[in-house]
Enzyme design. Structure first.
Site, PDB file in Angstrom:
ATOM      1  CG  HIS A  65      -1.674   1.176   1.519  1.00  0.00           C
ATOM      2  ND1 HIS A  65      -3.046   1.206   1.471  1.00  0.00           N
ATOM      3  CD2 HIS A  65      -1.296   2.428   1.865  1.00  0.00           C
ATOM      4  CE1 HIS A  65      -3.473   2.419   1.757  1.00  0.00           C
ATOM      5  NE2 HIS A  65      -2.427   3.187   2.016  1.00  0.00           N
ATOM      6  CD  GLU A  66       1.875   3.696   3.602  1.00  0.00           C
ATOM      7  OE1 GLU A  66       2.275   4.792   3.122  1.00  0.00           O
ATOM      8  OE2 GLU A  66       0.743   3.555   4.062  1.00  0.00           O
ATOM      9  CG  HIS A  69       0.496   5.978  -0.756  1.00  0.00           C
ATOM     10  ND1 HIS A  69      -0.642   6.412  -1.361  1.00  0.00           N
ATOM     11  CD2 HIS A  69       0.111   5.465   0.443  1.00  0.00           C
ATOM     12  CE1 HIS A  69      -1.685   6.154  -0.574  1.00  0.00           C
ATOM     13  NE2 HIS A  69      -1.256   5.571   0.526  1.00  0.00           N
ATOM     14  CG  ASP A 168      -4.398   6.707   1.689  1.00  0.00           C
ATOM     15  OD1 ASP A 168      -3.523   7.545   1.944  1.00  0.00           O
ATOM     16  OD2 ASP A 168      -4.223   5.481   1.776  1.00  0.00           O
TER      17      ASP A 168
HETATM   18 ZN    ZN Z   1      -2.296   5.215   2.284  1.00  0.00          ZN
END
Ligand code: ZN
Length: 368
Positions: A65-66, A69, A168
């Protein structure tokens, strides 16, 4: 000269690994949660191996997930200082704040990754005939491991899409609002939504005696408040050089001064940090923390030259105040403003930057 010292890592991290060149730090609360999950897993029907896989699976999901980003941020030319893993997710710290249009896609990439992972895992489990009805999933077993990781990803994706900063979804909301409203107002609405949601989580958590929810609420509240003050600072400093906010009336120490001289000056003025001069040039910066340490360690008759910081942060007067803001936002931080000929022009501290923000808010200072 160390004009742009690397920003300090978030305190409290216990281990660092590097992925795609980005330091990934494990916060101690994250490690505590891993231990708790391990403990929880062992008391249930899972084998130790499967418990370990489950935890690694969740860890990898948060990490992916990170990383999603950071990959999209990199596409916009924004590097990542570090990724810090916290219990309710990770935080990736960008080198510069993204513009609303960029932030929309950077924010969306994280939860989207989790939803895609969940879909892929569920599809894999289904085609292998192992899909268990969700009602029967109360106890994780070896057989339902992949499905549990899928559900974890589903939860991660959906929770992060909640339209409230610092999630987010809040950033997505803010970016969308910024298309129609001034950036400041968009940011305020998204941060307010975060604080409102945090209070709601907190109340529900207390009513149900669900302390994990109370903990999450606290986290969300702090994040929302931090975000709203960061955005406020960014907007109020836009278009100003650091010279507009620097201290110009201050005292300095001489190279040959003693710790006693410095102590007297600390008492006599409201200043905490003192540039140390040798002739016309600055040779160091004596912060209050260094002064106090020198008092204890070296005594009053020692020279300030032995205690000062020679690698102090410094900026040219034209540096944008927005860039300086994040580097002096920690209480007690101080930087010097110097021209190309190394002449000292001013000082910038966390206190006088916050005073500048007050003046800006009251519209007593206007951009040129
Ligand atoms: Zn996030």
């Amino acid at each position: 000269m160390p004009a742009d010292k690397q920003p300090k890592p978030i305190p409290g991290s216990v281990a660092t690994i590097r992925i795609l060149g980005i330091p990934v730090r494990l916060h101690f609360t994250f490690v505590l949660m891993l231990v708790y999950l391990l403990f929880l897993g062992m008391s249930q029907q899972q084998s130790r191996v499967s418990t370990a896989f489950y935890i690694v699976g969740l860890f990898a999901s948060v990490l992916l997930h990170e990383l999603a980003h950071t990959v999209v941020a990199r596409h916009y030319g924004i590097g990542t200082i570090e990724i810090v893993m916290f219990p309710i997710g990770g935080i990736s710290r960008p080198e510069r704040p993204p513009k609303p249009r960029e932030d929309l896609w950077i924010a969306l990439a994280g939860p989207l990754t989790n939803l895609l992972l969940a879909a892929a895992l569920l599809a894999w489990v289904a085609t292998h005939g192992g899909l268990v009805p969700f009602r029967q999933m109360q106890e994780p077993t070896d057989a339902t491991l992949a499905q549990w990781i899928a559900v974890g990803n589903l939860a991660l994706g959906l929770f992060n899409l909640v339209p409230a900063v610092p999630m987010d979804g809040g950033r997505i909301l803010r970016s969308l609002l910024a298309r129609r409203k001034p950036e400041e107002e968009a940011a305020r609405i998204a941060a307010r939504a975060g604080q409102f949601l945090a209070v709601l989580f907190g109340l529900v958590g207390l009513l149900w005696s669900n302390f994990i929810l109370v903990f999450v609420a606290l986290f969300v509240y702090l994040g929302a408040s931090q975000e709203s003050s960061a955005v406020r600072g960014r907007i109020l400093t836009a278009g100003f050089p650091v010279s507009a906010a620097m201290l110009t009336d201050f005292r300095v120490l001489r190279h040959g001064d003693t710790i006693r001289d410095a102590g007297n000056l600390l008492l006599a003025t409201s200043q905490h940090d003192f540039p140390v001069m040798h002739g016309d040039s600055v040779v160091g910066l004596l912060t209050r923390r260094r002064l106090v340490r020198a008092m204890m360690r070296d005594g009053a008759e020692a020279y300030v030259a032995g205690a000062m910081d020679r690698e102090f942060p410094r900026f040219s007067p034209e540096t944008s105040l927005q860039d300086v803001l994040s580097k002096v936002s920690a209480p007690g931080s101080c930087a010097l403003v110097m021209d190309a000929d190394d002449q000292l022009l001013g000082m910038v501290t966390s206190e006088n930057v916050s005073e500048f923000l007050l003046l800006r808010q009251a519209k007593m200072v206007q951009p040129e």
